[in-house]
Design a protein around this motif. Sequence first.
Motif, mmCIF file in Angstrom:
data_model
loop_
_atom_site.group_PDB
_atom_site.id
_atom_site.type_symbol
_atom_site.label_atom_id
_atom_site.label_comp_id
_atom_site.label_asym_id
_atom_site.label_seq_id
_atom_site.Cartn_x
_atom_site.Cartn_y
_atom_site.Cartn_z
ATOM 1 N N VAL A 21 0.856 -1.187 0.000
ATOM 2 C CA VAL A 21 0.000 0.000 0.000
ATOM 3 C C VAL A 21 0.891 1.236 0.000
ATOM 4 C CG1 VAL A 21 -1.723 1.333 1.272
ATOM 5 C CG2 VAL A 21 -1.922 -1.154 1.137
ATOM 6 N N LEU A 22 1.753 1.340 1.004
ATOM 7 C CA LEU A 22 2.682 2.462 1.065
ATOM 8 C C LEU A 22 4.002 2.155 0.369
ATOM 9 C CD1 LEU A 22 1.997 3.713 4.700
ATOM 10 C CD2 LEU A 22 1.210 4.704 2.553
ATOM 11 N N PHE A 23 4.409 0.902 0.392
ATOM 12 C CA PHE A 23 5.610 0.469 -0.343
ATOM 13 C C PHE A 23 5.469 -1.015 -0.689
ATOM 14 C CE2 PHE A 23 6.661 0.247 4.234
ATOM 15 C CZ PHE A 23 6.820 -1.111 4.358
ATOM 16 N N PRO A 24 6.253 -1.513 -1.650
ATOM 17 C CA PRO A 24 6.164 -2.932 -2.020
ATOM 18 C C PRO A 24 6.706 -3.830 -0.909
ATOM 19 C CG PRO A 24 7.247 -1.630 -3.751
ATOM 20 C CD PRO A 24 7.181 -0.766 -2.525
ATOM 21 N N ALA A 25 5.934 -4.820 -0.511
ATOM 22 C CA ALA A 25 6.375 -5.756 0.526
ATOM 23 C C ALA A 25 7.674 -6.453 0.129
ATOM 24 C CB ALA A 25 5.291 -6.793 0.790
ATOM 25 N N LYS A 26 7.845 -6.710 -1.160
ATOM 26 C CA LYS A 26 9.035 -7.444 -1.620
ATOM 27 C C LYS A 26 10.320 -6.655 -1.394
ATOM 28 C CE LYS A 26 9.191 -5.942 -6.450
ATOM 29 N NZ LYS A 26 9.211 -6.385 -7.863
ATOM 30 N N ASP A 27 10.220 -5.318 -1.322
ATOM 31 C CA ASP A 27 11.423 -4.513 -1.110
ATOM 32 C C ASP A 27 12.060 -4.804 0.243
ATOM 33 O OD1 ASP A 27 10.877 -3.434 -3.556
ATOM 34 O OD2 ASP A 27 10.591 -1.370 -2.850
ATOM 35 N N TYR A 28 11.249 -5.173 1.214
ATOM 36 C CA TYR A 28 11.761 -5.561 2.524
ATOM 37 C C TYR A 28 12.254 -7.008 2.504
ATOM 38 C CZ TYR A 28 11.965 -6.248 7.608
ATOM 39 O OH TYR A 28 12.383 -6.524 8.892
ATOM 40 N N LEU A 29 11.408 -7.908 2.013
ATOM 41 C CA LEU A 29 11.726 -9.335 2.078
ATOM 42 C C LEU A 29 12.970 -9.704 1.277
ATOM 43 C CD1 LEU A 29 8.129 -10.833 1.884
ATOM 44 C CD2 LEU A 29 9.633 -10.711 3.881
ATOM 45 N N LEU A 30 13.125 -9.126 0.101
ATOM 46 C CA LEU A 30 14.293 -9.474 -0.720
ATOM 47 C C LEU A 30 15.592 -9.019 -0.061
ATOM 48 C CD1 LEU A 30 12.999 -8.849 -4.362
ATOM 49 C CD2 LEU A 30 13.272 -11.029 -3.164
ATOM 50 N N ALA A 175 -14.033 9.521 6.920
ATOM 51 C CA ALA A 175 -12.752 8.805 6.877
ATOM 52 C C ALA A 175 -12.640 7.998 5.586
ATOM 53 C CB ALA A 175 -12.623 7.891 8.088
ATOM 54 N N LEU A 176 -11.455 7.455 5.369
ATOM 55 C CA LEU A 176 -11.168 6.669 4.167
ATOM 56 C C LEU A 176 -10.131 5.612 4.515
ATOM 57 C CD1 LEU A 176 -11.309 6.383 0.966
ATOM 58 C CD2 LEU A 176 -9.323 7.906 0.933
ATOM 59 N N VAL A 177 -10.310 4.405 3.993
ATOM 60 C CA VAL A 177 -9.310 3.347 4.145
ATOM 61 C C VAL A 177 -8.630 3.117 2.801
ATOM 62 C CG1 VAL A 177 -8.906 0.904 4.667
ATOM 63 C CG2 VAL A 177 -10.537 2.219 6.041
ATOM 64 N N VAL A 178 -7.309 3.066 2.837
ATOM 65 C CA VAL A 178 -6.520 2.789 1.631
ATOM 66 C C VAL A 178 -5.840 1.442 1.818
ATOM 67 C CG1 VAL A 178 -4.682 3.580 0.105
ATOM 68 C CG2 VAL A 178 -6.126 5.254 1.287
ATOM 69 N N GLY A 179 -6.196 0.475 0.997
ATOM 70 C CA GLY A 179 -5.658 -0.872 1.140
ATOM 71 C C GLY A 179 -5.195 -1.455 -0.181
ATOM 72 N N ALA A 180 -4.962 -2.768 -0.170
ATOM 73 C CA ALA A 180 -4.475 -3.419 -1.391
ATOM 74 C C ALA A 180 -5.049 -4.815 -1.594
ATOM 75 C CB ALA A 180 -2.944 -3.501 -1.366
ATOM 76 N N ASN A 181 -6.006 -5.215 -0.738
ATOM 77 C CA ASN A 181 -6.534 -6.579 -0.894
ATOM 78 C C ASN A 181 -8.011 -6.655 -0.503
ATOM 79 O OD1 ASN A 181 -6.697 -7.006 2.043
ATOM 80 N ND2 ASN A 181 -4.459 -7.073 1.966
ATOM 81 N N ASN A 182 -8.621 -7.767 -0.834
ATOM 82 C CA ASN A 182 -10.052 -7.966 -0.590
ATOM 83 C C ASN A 182 -10.394 -8.000 0.897
ATOM 84 O OD1 ASN A 182 -10.528 -8.101 -3.345
ATOM 85 N ND2 ASN A 182 -10.302 -10.334 -3.413
ATOM 86 N N VAL A 197 -8.367 1.264 -3.430
ATOM 87 C CA VAL A 197 -7.104 0.550 -3.642
ATOM 88 C C VAL A 197 -6.014 1.593 -3.868
ATOM 89 C CG1 VAL A 197 -5.855 -1.057 -5.131
ATOM 90 C CG2 VAL A 197 -8.280 -1.451 -4.590
ATOM 91 N N SER A 198 -4.874 1.400 -3.215
ATOM 92 C CA SER A 198 -3.806 2.412 -3.228
ATOM 93 C C SER A 198 -3.343 2.784 -4.639
ATOM 94 C CB SER A 198 -2.612 1.919 -2.408
ATOM 95 O OG SER A 198 -2.119 0.692 -2.930
ATOM 96 N N LEU A 199 -3.278 1.812 -5.518
ATOM 97 C CA LEU A 199 -2.758 2.075 -6.856
ATOM 98 C C LEU A 199 -3.713 2.898 -7.716
ATOM 99 C CD1 LEU A 199 -1.042 -1.352 -7.684
ATOM 100 C CD2 LEU A 199 -0.003 0.749 -6.854
ATOM 101 N N GLU A 200 -4.925 3.131 -7.223
ATOM 102 C CA GLU A 200 -5.879 3.941 -7.976
ATOM 103 C C GLU A 200 -5.736 5.428 -7.671
ATOM 104 O OE1 GLU A 200 -9.746 2.403 -7.128
ATOM 105 O OE2 GLU A 200 -9.423 0.550 -8.237
ATOM 106 N N ILE A 201 -4.859 5.748 -6.726
ATOM 107 C CA ILE A 201 -4.687 7.152 -6.326
ATOM 108 C C ILE A 201 -3.578 7.785 -7.148
ATOM 109 C CG2 ILE A 201 -4.011 8.680 -4.436
ATOM 110 C CD1 ILE A 201 -5.170 6.592 -2.520
ATOM 111 N N TYR A 202 -3.818 8.948 -7.678
ATOM 112 C CA TYR A 202 -2.787 9.677 -8.385
ATOM 113 C C TYR A 202 -2.982 11.178 -8.139
ATOM 114 C CZ TYR A 202 -5.976 11.420 -11.990
ATOM 115 O OH TYR A 202 -6.991 12.066 -12.647
#
Length: 203
Positions: A21-30, A175-182, A197-202
């Motif tokens: 949502v705020l950053f890619p999870a893979k950037d931490y895990l990798l 209020a508003l919730v910004v997420g990435a999953n169902n 969904v976070s990727l819909e914000i610009y």
Amino acid sequence: MMDINQLIKDKKLVIFELDDVLFPAKDYLLQVYYLFAQFIEYSEQKTSQQILDFMRAEYEYVGAENLFEKTASKFELAQTYKHNFDLLHENARLPLKLLLYKNMLDFLQELVVNRISINIVTSGNPLQQLNKIKQTEWNGLEKYLTVFFADELNQPKSEIFNNILNSNNLSAKEALVVGANNFDEAQSKSINLPYIVSLEIYK
């Protein structure tokens, strides 16, 4: 996609998840996998690049589940290294800072300018999630964040959302919730909280 100004009209509070949502999870895990591979090379004199390549491929094609077990089997590692693997997830000192998605950085900055409260409600191991927060490049925004760890509170996200609203004397429509999953979407809509969904914000 939705314009930021339209999105935050009449809003006083926004709630975010962290991973993807705020950053890619893979950037931490990798980066955790990189550090683990380096540790194994030092401890076992095995080639770290081969270990990292295997872990990255498994993660990208299958996911993080049972990744240590698969790696241990492939490279004949002792099960005692599972402790080191798990510990790195909680306290790894990353080689590189985690970077916010550009659209989310713009969005967060817009919220600060408009004096809209920024809250993070994140699932997962609280120590790991806190470590991510500490190693994110917030560009000065960290002082505006209020963070809740869902697993620590041991409550459904919908209940945490509701408590945040109540403590701020706000209705769901403010209020508003910004997420990435169902799951996040279902938790939000169960208490009539607007969701995007976070990727819909610009901007």
